[in-house]
Design an enzyme around this catalytic site. Structure first.
Site, PDB file in Angstrom:
ATOM      1  N   CYS A  94       0.831  -1.202   0.000  1.00  0.00           N
ATOM      2  CA  CYS A  94       0.000   0.000   0.000  1.00  0.00           C
ATOM      3  C   CYS A  94       0.861   1.244   0.000  1.00  0.00           C
ATOM      4  O   CYS A  94       1.474   1.575   1.003  1.00  0.00           O
ATOM      5  CB  CYS A  94      -0.927   0.019   1.211  1.00  0.00           C
ATOM      6  SG  CYS A  94      -1.942   1.508   1.285  1.00  0.00           S
ATOM      7  N   GLY A  95       0.899   1.938  -1.109  1.00  0.00           N
ATOM      8  CA  GLY A  95       1.712   3.133  -1.202  1.00  0.00           C
ATOM      9  C   GLY A  95       1.039   4.357  -0.643  1.00  0.00           C
ATOM     10  O   GLY A  95       1.684   5.365  -0.380  1.00  0.00           O
TER      11      GLY A  95
END
Length: 264
Positions: free
Chosen positions: A108-109
């Protein structure tokens, strides 16, 4: 250390058998910048220098042409490492001000962003004369699969492969995280001064916003995924001028954005 053997029991309706199963290693990498902790990334221990270079490039922290000065502070047998990047203050990009929380995850950026405004990406829309045929995609996937040694051993890793306009393989990297694999590819080609040669990337899983944004920052015009694409990934690909292709299996594919790059 990319994989490790673990005890397990393989069970079915007939029997239970004790086995040794090869699992992909997931371990923490703490990245320091100029002696101060910046973030912790969960990754597969391998190609750490390329991962750091690609991550700092994507985060607009360091986009200089020179190689990064990296120093390993700690390196443990379990894969936990601390690496310090020395970057002149005048070369630090704006992304350094949007400091991540200390723990980032490999899938998850957006999780490490502090405000919604931090996920805004700006830049000139990508244009390219590159074009793909479905047969090209099939051949490139076969090439990528043949290089996925970690996946063959564990079944638990993702991969990103980059190809040039002549469909030559430029780089392939594997990792527990999809985004880490892409960062490693970008980092390696940055270090080799070949980033602008990328015409297309293939990814082994699904495509989310983060994959598209990283590709846009690296000016990669075509993304092909074996699995699904998220709604935000499609929206951003349309806006960025990126050809986004999902569910690419055998001679089938679903084109979600900028289909002019695919010869149908």
């Amino acid at each position: 250390m990319r994989s490790s053997l673990y005890d397990a029991i393989k069970a079915n309706n007939v029997s239970n058998n004790k086995i040794k199963d090869d699992l992909v290693v997931e371990a923490a990498l703490q990245i320091n910048i100029n002696g101060k902790a910046y973030t912790v990334v969960m990754r597969t221990p391998n190609d750490d220098e390329e991962l750091i270079r690609g991550l700092l490039f994507a985060e607009d922290i360091y986009k200089g042409a020179d190689l990064l000065t990296l120093e390993t502070i700690e390196d443990h047998e379990n894969g936990f490492s601390i690496i310090n990047a020395t970057i002149p203050v005048e070369d630090l990009g704006k992304g350094y001000l949007n400091k991540r929380t200390l723990l980032s995850v490999s899938s998850c950026g957006i999780c490490g962003k502090q405000q919604l405004e931090d996920i805004t990406i700006t830049g000139k829309k990508i244009t390219t004369s590159s074009a793909l045929r479905l047969s090209d995609i099939r051949d490139m996937y076969q090439r990528m699969k043949g290089e996925q040694s970690l996946f063959l051993a564990t079944g638990g890793s993702h991969a990103t492969a980059a190809f040039d306009t002549k469909k030559n393989l430029l780089s392939i990297k594997e990792d527990i995280g999809r985004h880490n694999a892409l960062d490693k590819v970008v980092g390696e080609l940055l270090n080799q001064y070949k980033l602008r040669e990328i015409a297309c990337i293939l990814v082994s899983g699904r495509v989310s916003y983060e994959i598209v944004s990283k590709a846009f920052i690296a000016k990669i015009p075509i993304i092909v995924a074996v699995s699904a694409c998220s709604s935000l990934a499609v929206d951003y690909a349309k806006e960025f001028g990126i050809c986004l292709i999902g569910f690419s299996r055998d001679d089938k594919a679903t084109i979600y954005a900028n289909p002019q790059y695919l010869e149908l």
